[in-house]
Design a protein around this motif. Structure first.
Motif, short mmCIF file in Angstrom:
data_model
loop_
_atom_site.label_atom_id
_atom_site.label_comp_id
_atom_site.label_asym_id
_atom_site.label_seq_id
_atom_site.Cartn_x
_atom_site.Cartn_y
_atom_site.Cartn_z
N LEU A 1 -23.96 -29.20 5.67
CA LEU A 1 -25.09 -28.61 6.39
C LEU A 1 -26.30 -29.49 6.15
O LEU A 1 -26.61 -29.85 5.02
CB LEU A 1 -25.37 -27.19 5.89
N SER A 2 -26.97 -29.87 7.23
CA SER A 2 -28.14 -30.72 7.12
C SER A 2 -29.34 -29.90 6.71
O SER A 2 -29.50 -28.75 7.12
CB SER A 2 -28.41 -31.42 8.45
N VAL A 3 -30.21 -30.52 5.90
CA VAL A 3 -31.38 -29.81 5.41
C VAL A 3 -32.37 -29.48 6.52
O VAL A 3 -33.10 -28.50 6.45
CB VAL A 3 -32.09 -30.65 4.31
N ASP A 4 -32.37 -30.31 7.58
CA ASP A 4 -33.32 -30.07 8.66
C ASP A 4 -32.69 -29.36 9.85
O ASP A 4 -33.22 -29.33 10.93
CB ASP A 4 -33.97 -31.38 9.11
N SER A 5 -31.49 -28.78 9.63
CA SER A 5 -30.82 -28.06 10.72
C SER A 5 -31.42 -26.67 10.89
O SER A 5 -31.87 -26.04 9.94
CB SER A 5 -29.32 -27.91 10.43
N ALA A 6 -31.42 -26.20 12.12
CA ALA A 6 -31.77 -24.80 12.38
C ALA A 6 -30.52 -23.99 12.04
O ALA A 6 -29.58 -23.90 12.81
CB ALA A 6 -32.16 -24.61 13.84
N VAL A 7 -30.49 -23.43 10.84
CA VAL A 7 -29.26 -22.83 10.31
C VAL A 7 -28.95 -21.53 11.02
O VAL A 7 -29.78 -20.63 11.07
CB VAL A 7 -29.39 -22.59 8.79
#
Length: 606
Positions: free
Chosen positions: A47-53
């Motif tokens: 999971l990317s830290v800057d993703s809209a989770v």
């Protein structure tokens, strides 16, 4: 790609048309059909830290999806689950990903499952390289659940174009996300909102968005003390020792644990770099300095620090811990110290900086921390001279409660190491002379004697085996004779057949012992021949290489080549005592012991 070349370099060469890859994959397919051992499987989530989770993209949801896929399928044995949280898919230097590949290289994992290709990576070239080269070469099965892709499914070959297109889309999405995130950060910076992740030491966030913070009094007191001590004239090193003596946790340890004081066995300390960073942080004067670093995944720009003129500074964004006047005074003090240090330690054009021959090899013998190499200029009659010393880093930064003082000049240390190296070369020279004398005086005679003894042993083994055959024939003959004369039942009653069997087994055991003795003797003789061959091989190998440095004795000083070849580690102790650990020491002792074995044999005294 470096990883691929690293694997292939140590592997058997591929046959034309990728034969090795095909065979590896075919064997795995055959195991599936035959229902043999299940695939040792690992799942990978990212999971990317800057993703809209979203809920469907979370690490937990990815793992649940992959567990459901494996559930009820006997061909998979789930060995371990790997996850990288807060890591961009455009990067492949990820901790969990590297651990997974390490297990794959060891052969512990031969199947990888991901939710979809974007979780594996968003660089289509790298992803394609793994799917087309690395994993087929290692015989690894790769499955992307949502994409319906299975590298060991022959029907998946028709999906390759879709895979390529999907990887291109994933890469575009990653770059587009990077642009949007950069724009978001730029807006925050214009508004003076903090975007550094953690609040500076001495502050605590006041809102959930983590953009505004207030003073955290206990660490703020430490910040005030650091500035006060600096104004009073204390150096960063003196401040480090004071904070260590007071047992105060450094900023990162405090932020990680929330403990203001360092625990008894905790080994995290303040250092000069941390103190200098505190003194230069304008956040403590109430100002926000943003846009200090730049990175762009879209343009392929690696993280790097910008020049101070490019920073975006917003004044009076939060309550100050230090007054503007004190902060400015400290900056002047630090600038003056820096200029004085440059002036004192600047190298004149006529002065040549000595090479660091022992770089990375010198450690404190007590705390085992790499020693500090510290240089300073000294005025001599011949001019300014650069002199280096090695000191215990732990004692210098943390004081006597952590380690004792150790210091030695680089010149003296190099002289000690040179003497140790030359003494070792003399030892090797003596060993070489001993091997040569043995070879010239005894080797041929001993080899001839051993070959003769070996021939005797081999003949005795053959003779023993032949006698066992004759013994068995004699036993069978006696059994038949007794049967014809008296009948089997009568013979058994008289005990004749049992007597023959006892006699045969006793004689057979005797022959087996004789054969075993000669076989062991033959093995011993073969081992002695192997010892002689080893002496010749090592004399022509590392011994010859070491003796090539005998001529350097004329220079009477340590050279870079000598340090690289001979020196493994150097340990410093109090009183300028030094322990030099040399390379080839184990080889020398092993070969010396080998010579002792040879000279100690009967053949060695022929």
């Amino acid at each position: 790609m470096q990883y691929v070349s690293g694997i292939i370099a140590g592997a058997a060469p591929l046959q034309e048309g990728g034969g090795v890859m095909a065979r590896s994959k075919d064997r795995a397919r055959q195991e599936i059909k035959a229902g043999k051992s299940p695939f040792r499987t690992a799942t990978y989530a990212r999971l990317s830290v800057d993703s809209a989770v979203t809920e469907s993209d979370s690490i937990t949801s990815q793992q649940m999806l992959m567990r459901d896929f494996i559930k009820g399928r006997n061909e998979f044995l789930l060995v371990k689950e790997y996850q990288d949280d807060g890591i961009s898919g455009t990067r492949f230097d990820r901790q969990a990903f590297d651990s997974l590949l390490g297990e794959v290289r060891k052969g512990n994992i031969n199947c990888i499952i991901v939710k979809d290709f974007s979780r594996f990576g968003r660089d289509h070239i790298e992803v394609g390289s793994y799917l087309e080269k690395v994993f087929p070469f290692l015989g690894v099965r790769f499955i992307s659940v949502n994409d319906g892709y299975d590298s060991f499914d022959k029907d998946s070959a028709d999906k390759k174009l879709a895979v390529i297109l999907k990887n291109l889309v994933n890469e575009y999405i990653a770059k587009d996300t990077s642009v949007k995130v950069a724009s978001s950060y730029a807006t925050k910076q214009e508004n003076g909102e903090y975007d550094g992740g953690r609040a500076p030491y001495g502050y605590a966030f006041v809102d959930e968005r983590k953009t505004r913070f207030v003073i955290d009094e206990r660490p703020a007191g430490v910040i005030r003390d650091i500035f006060t001590w600096t104004i009073q004239g204390d150096s960063a090193l003196v401040i480090v020792k004071r904070l260590t003596k007071r047992n105060i946790n450094p900023p990162k340890a405090y932020q990680d644990t929330g403990d203001f004081y360092r625990r008894e066995k905790e080994r995290r300390y303040w250092n000069e770099y941390t103190v200098s960073a505190v003194l230069q942080n304008m956040a403590y004067a109430g100002h926000m300095a943003l846009h200090k670093w730049k990175e762009s995944k879209a343009d392929g720009i690696s993280p790097h620090m910008l020049d101070e003129s490019e920073w975006k500074i917003t004044k009076n964004t939060h309550e100050a811990i230090i007054t503007e006047q004190d902060f400015g005074l400290v900056q002047e003090i630090m600038r003056a110290r820096k200029e004085r240090h440059k002036s004192l330690n600047a190298l004149d054009e006529a002065v040549i900086r000595p090479d660091n021959l022992l770089k990375g090899k010198v450690l404190c013998g007590d705390c085992l921390v790499p020693a500090s190499r510290m240089g300073a200029n000294y005025q001599r009659k011949a001019g300014k001279v650069r002199i280096y010393r090695y000191r215990c880093r732990t004692y210098r930064e943390k004081g006597a409660q952590e380690c004792s003082s150790k210091s030695i000049s680089e010149k003296d240390l190099e002289a000690i190491v040179y003497q140790a190296v030359m003494a070792f070369i003399c030892q090797v020279e003596c060993l070489d002379d001993r091997i040569s004398r043995f070879h010239n005086d005894f080797f041929q005679k001993m080899c001839s004697h051993i070959e003769k003894e070996k021939g005797v042993a081999e003949r005795a083994i053959r003779q023993g085996k032949n006698e066992k055959i004759l013994l068995y024939k004699e036993y069978i003959s006696k059994e038949r004779g007794n049967t014809e004369q008296n009948g089997t039942e009568c013979a058994c009653k008289d005990g004749v057949t049992d007597g023959n069997k006892v006699w045969y087994l006793k004689e057979k055991q005797k022959k087996d012992r004789e054969i075993r003795y000669h076989e062991e003797r033959k093995t011993q003789l073969q081992e002695k021949i192997a010892l002689f061959e080893r002496l010749e091989k090592e004399q022509a190998g590392w011994i010859k290489n070491i003796l090539s440095y005998r001529d350097t004795a004329l220079e009477e000083k340590l050279t870079a080549q000598m340090a690289s070849l001979f020196v493994d580690k150097i340990f410093l102790y109090e009183g300028k005592r030094v322990e030099v650990v040399l390379n080839f020491k184990d080889e020398y002792e092993s070969l010396y012991s080998c010579m002792g074995q040879v000279w100690g044999t009967e053949e060695g005294r022929i």
